[in-house]
Design a protein around this motif. Structure first.
Motif, PDB file in Angstrom:
ATOM      1  N   THR A  76       8.388   5.400  -5.839  1.00  7.78           N
ATOM      2  CA  THR A  76       7.045   4.872  -5.593  1.00  7.78           C
ATOM      3  C   THR A  76       6.119   5.173  -6.768  1.00  7.78           C
ATOM      4  OG1 THR A  76       7.300   5.108  -3.196  1.00  7.78           O
ATOM      5  CG2 THR A  76       5.050   4.966  -4.049  1.00  7.78           C
ATOM      6  N   ILE A  77       6.209   6.381  -7.306  1.00  5.61           N
ATOM      7  CA  ILE A  77       5.404   6.745  -8.474  1.00  5.61           C
ATOM      8  C   ILE A  77       5.722   5.810  -9.639  1.00  5.61           C
ATOM      9  CG2 ILE A  77       5.022   8.522 -10.237  1.00  5.61           C
ATOM     10  CD1 ILE A  77       5.572  10.614  -8.043  1.00  5.61           C
ATOM     11  N   THR A  82       3.762   1.573 -13.115  1.00  2.75           N
ATOM     12  CA  THR A  82       4.066   0.353 -13.862  1.00  2.75           C
ATOM     13  C   THR A  82       3.148  -0.791 -13.445  1.00  2.75           C
ATOM     14  OG1 THR A  82       6.382   1.033 -14.063  1.00  2.75           O
ATOM     15  CG2 THR A  82       5.880  -1.292 -14.439  1.00  2.75           C
ATOM     16  N   GLU A  83       2.965  -0.962 -12.142  1.00  2.00           N
ATOM     17  CA  GLU A  83       2.141  -2.059 -11.635  1.00  2.00           C
ATOM     18  C   GLU A  83       0.685  -1.935 -12.074  1.00  2.00           C
ATOM     19  OE1 GLU A  83       2.483  -2.313  -7.418  1.00  2.00           O
ATOM     20  OE2 GLU A  83       4.518  -3.145  -7.455  1.00  2.00           O
ATOM     21  N   THR A  84       0.167  -0.717 -12.094  1.00  2.14           N
ATOM     22  CA  THR A  84      -1.240  -0.501 -12.442  1.00  2.14           C
ATOM     23  C   THR A  84      -1.454  -0.379 -13.949  1.00  2.14           C
ATOM     24  OG1 THR A  84      -0.975   1.899 -12.189  1.00  2.14           O
ATOM     25  CG2 THR A  84      -1.716   0.646 -10.254  1.00  2.14           C
ATOM     26  N   LYS A  85      -0.336  -0.391 -14.702  1.00  2.00           N
ATOM     27  CA  LYS A  85      -0.379  -0.244 -16.156  1.00  2.00           C
ATOM     28  C   LYS A  85      -0.952   1.112 -16.572  1.00  2.00           C
ATOM     29  CE  LYS A  85      -0.811  -5.235 -16.916  1.00  2.00           C
ATOM     30  NZ  LYS A  85       0.641  -5.379 -16.918  1.00  2.00           N
ATOM     31  N   PRO A  90       8.666   2.315 -20.423  1.00  4.85           N
ATOM     32  CA  PRO A  90       9.625   2.215 -19.307  1.00  4.85           C
ATOM     33  C   PRO A  90       9.740   3.538 -18.553  1.00  4.85           C
ATOM     34  CG  PRO A  90      10.540   1.304 -21.326  1.00  4.85           C
ATOM     35  CD  PRO A  90       9.283   2.003 -21.716  1.00  4.85           C
ATOM     36  N   ILE A  91       9.942   3.450 -17.247  1.00  2.00           N
ATOM     37  CA  ILE A  91      10.117   4.638 -16.409  1.00  2.00           C
ATOM     38  C   ILE A  91      11.425   4.486 -15.631  1.00  2.00           C
ATOM     39  CG2 ILE A  91       9.144   6.099 -14.603  1.00  2.00           C
ATOM     40  CD1 ILE A  91       6.433   4.843 -15.168  1.00  2.00           C
ATOM     41  N   SER A  92      12.277   5.471 -15.736  1.00  2.00           N
ATOM     42  CA  SER A  92      13.518   5.460 -14.964  1.00  2.00           C
ATOM     43  C   SER A  92      13.477   6.586 -13.931  1.00  2.00           C
ATOM     44  CB  SER A  92      14.737   5.647 -15.879  1.00  2.00           C
ATOM     45  OG  SER A  92      14.715   6.924 -16.496  1.00  2.00           O
ATOM     46  N   VAL A  93      14.183   6.382 -12.823  1.00  2.00           N
ATOM     47  CA  VAL A  93      14.288   7.401 -11.784  1.00  2.00           C
ATOM     48  C   VAL A  93      15.741   7.845 -11.707  1.00  2.00           C
ATOM     49  CG1 VAL A  93      14.071   7.905  -9.323  1.00  2.00           C
ATOM     50  CG2 VAL A  93      12.333   6.516 -10.473  1.00  2.00           C
ATOM     51  N   GLU A  94      15.963   9.146 -11.764  1.00  2.00           N
ATOM     52  CA  GLU A  94      17.312   9.696 -11.714  1.00  2.00           C
ATOM     53  C   GLU A  94      17.456  10.623 -10.516  1.00  2.00           C
ATOM     54  OE1 GLU A  94      18.692  11.416 -15.449  1.00  2.00           O
ATOM     55  OE2 GLU A  94      17.033  10.405 -16.486  1.00  2.00           O
ATOM     56  N   ASN A  95      18.611  10.574  -9.864  1.00  2.00           N
ATOM     57  CA  ASN A  95      18.912  11.479  -8.757  1.00  2.00           C
ATOM     58  C   ASN A  95      19.814  12.595  -9.262  1.00  2.00           C
ATOM     59  OD1 ASN A  95      18.755   8.516  -7.347  1.00  2.00           O
ATOM     60  ND2 ASN A  95      17.898  10.099  -6.055  1.00  2.00           N
ATOM     61  N   ASP A 310      -5.860   6.296  -7.037  1.00  2.00           N
ATOM     62  CA  ASP A 310      -7.081   5.556  -6.689  1.00  2.00           C
ATOM     63  C   ASP A 310      -6.844   4.048  -6.585  1.00  2.00           C
ATOM     64  OD1 ASP A 310      -8.645   7.816  -6.550  1.00  2.00           O
ATOM     65  OD2 ASP A 310      -9.395   7.656  -8.612  1.00  2.00           O
ATOM     66  N   SER A 311      -5.660   3.604  -6.942  1.00  2.00           N
ATOM     67  CA  SER A 311      -5.382   2.169  -7.006  1.00  2.00           C
ATOM     68  C   SER A 311      -5.051   1.581  -5.637  1.00  2.00           C
ATOM     69  CB  SER A 311      -4.215   1.901  -7.964  1.00  2.00           C
ATOM     70  OG  SER A 311      -2.990   2.364  -7.399  1.00  2.00           O
ATOM     71  N   ASP A 312      -5.284   0.280  -5.497  1.00  2.00           N
ATOM     72  CA  ASP A 312      -4.922  -0.427  -4.264  1.00  2.00           C
ATOM     73  C   ASP A 312      -3.402  -0.463  -4.086  1.00  2.00           C
ATOM     74  OD1 ASP A 312      -7.563  -0.932  -3.637  1.00  2.00           O
ATOM     75  OD2 ASP A 312      -7.589  -2.910  -4.599  1.00  2.00           O
ATOM     76  N   ALA A 313      -2.679  -0.517  -5.201  1.00  2.00           N
ATOM     77  CA  ALA A 313      -1.214  -0.545  -5.131  1.00  2.00           C
ATOM     78  C   ALA A 313      -0.685   0.736  -4.492  1.00  2.00           C
ATOM     79  CB  ALA A 313      -0.621  -0.714  -6.538  1.00  2.00           C
ATOM     80  N   TRP A 314      -1.284   1.870  -4.834  1.00  2.00           N
ATOM     81  CA  TRP A 314      -0.868   3.148  -4.242  1.00  2.00           C
ATOM     82  C   TRP A 314      -1.189   3.180  -2.747  1.00  2.00           C
ATOM     83  CZ3 TRP A 314       2.139   7.130  -5.448  1.00  2.00           C
ATOM     84  CH2 TRP A 314       2.015   8.310  -4.740  1.00  2.00           C
ATOM     85  N   LYS A 315      -2.367   2.726  -2.390  1.00  2.00           N
ATOM     86  CA  LYS A 315      -2.764   2.714  -0.976  1.00  2.00           C
ATOM     87  C   LYS A 315      -1.834   1.823  -0.161  1.00  2.00           C
ATOM     88  CE  LYS A 315      -7.539   3.603  -2.335  1.00  2.00           C
ATOM     89  NZ  LYS A 315      -8.876   3.011  -2.560  1.00  2.00           N
TER      90      LYS A 315
END
Length: 355
Positions: A76-77, A82-85, A90-95, A310-315
């Protein structure tokens, strides 16, 4: 005495403790000599370097398998940044599963202490794993740079949709009659968060928590799989990670360890208190960097995270995941962690689980 320790341990408030500021030193009345020019280079170079961060891709680590709360938070982060710029790289997520986050921390706290491009998410296990007796780790939040608390969640107890248990009391009655009768699954090691979520209502119901049969898995996703596959009878975990399974009709949540009912798919699930069990379990999720994080990188993340929450995308993501934003900036978050660590130590001591 133990009941008082438990009651105090689950209600945590935040305290502001530490403020960090950066100051630049002037050159006084020095003459414009070559030495003065070198001095100017020394004082301005770090600021110039910091202003360029980030210069390459970022990795966000979820110290667990896919499908659990850490994994969902990390993704989600990455999505919202990315959406809010707020992040243009680039952001990758690793498990990186293992030991409820302990395996990852052993590497991060020793090999990645200066890696400004590797961040991670965590929750109370970063404190519990450092404090517990069994399977503890020498590394804790003090071996990181806490950047922000992002959300709050609550513990939940669930069973498969076809289980005979319809409410928490019937489950606890069977456990009280024979604590070894049922197998309880969780996505973290014994003595860690999911274990504590699982045994909290049993303890409050007068059941010896040491006798409850608990089986740990690497992440909430694996624990749910065990429940659905019949390898466990009960699941203790964070409520939000169960949302998709509730919507799919695969599991039944018997109770949430919240002060009041939650919304969304959990709106009809009673709290533990409603069912006569005086128990709450607050689960925060936060964002961390390496212990020796560059000041410029830290400032970048503080600003970017604030923009993100604070973004609408996060909410929108908070609503979709049944999460609640509970933002604390870096300094307040660090103070909060110190306070909760003390409280968890008291609770584990009461259970004989402290190191």
């Amino acid at each position: 005495m133990i009941k008082n320790v438990w009651s105090a341990s689950w209600k945590v408030t935040s305290i502001s403790l530490l403020a960090i500021s950066l100051a630049a030193c002037g050159n006084g009345g020095a003459k414009p000599t070559e030495a003065t020019g070198d001095k100017a280079k020394e004082t301005t170079a770090p600021a110039q370097a910091a202003s360029k961060y980030p210069e390459k891709a970022i990795s966000i680590i979820a110290p667990s398998g896919a499908g659990g709360g850490w994994d969902m938070t990390a993704r989600t982060i990455a999505k919202v940044l990315t959406e809010t710029k707020a992040m243009d790289k680039p952001i990758s997520v690793e498990n990186k599963p293992g030991g409820g986050g302990a395996v990852f921390m052993a590497e991060y706290a020793t090999k990645d202490v200066k890696d400004n491009y590797k961040l991670f998410v965590s929750s109370p296990p970063i404190l519990i794993n450092h404090l517990k007796k069994e399977g503890n780790t020498p590394y804790g939040y003090a071996d990181t740079t806490p950047l922000a608390q992002l959300t709050k969640d609550y513990g939940a107890v669930a069973v498969a949709a076809n289980s005979k248990y319809k409410d928490l009391k019937s489950l606890l009655d069977d456990l009280k009659a024979d604590p070894t009768k049922l197998t309880v699954a969780g996505g973290s090691a014994p003595g860690s968060m999911d274990h504590l979520v699982s045994i909290l209502p049993a303890f409050k119901y007068g059941i010896d928590p040491k006798k409850v049969k608990y089986v740990s898995y690497d992440g909430g996703g694996e624990a749910v799989t065990a429940l659905l596959g019949g390898n466990a009878d009960v699941l203790g975990t964070d409520a939000s990670s169960l949302d998709q399974y509730v919507k799919a009709g695969k599991i039944r949540v018997l109770a949430v360890a919240a002060p009041q009912r939650l919304g969304g798919s959990m709106k009809d699930v009673p709290t533990m208190k409603e069912q006569g069990v005086d128990a709450e379990f607050l689960i925060w999720r936060g964002f961390f960097g390496p212990k020796n994080m560059d000041a410029g990188a830290k400032k970048f993340w503080e600003d970017s995270i604030k923009k993100m929450v604070d973004s609408d995308a996060w909410k929108k993501e908070m609503t979709a995941n049944n999460w609640e934003t509970d933002y604390k900036k870096a300094d307040d978050f660090k103070a909060f962690l110190g306070q909760q660590e003390t409280q968890l130590k008291d609770m584990l001591t009461a259970l004989g689980m402290q190191k």
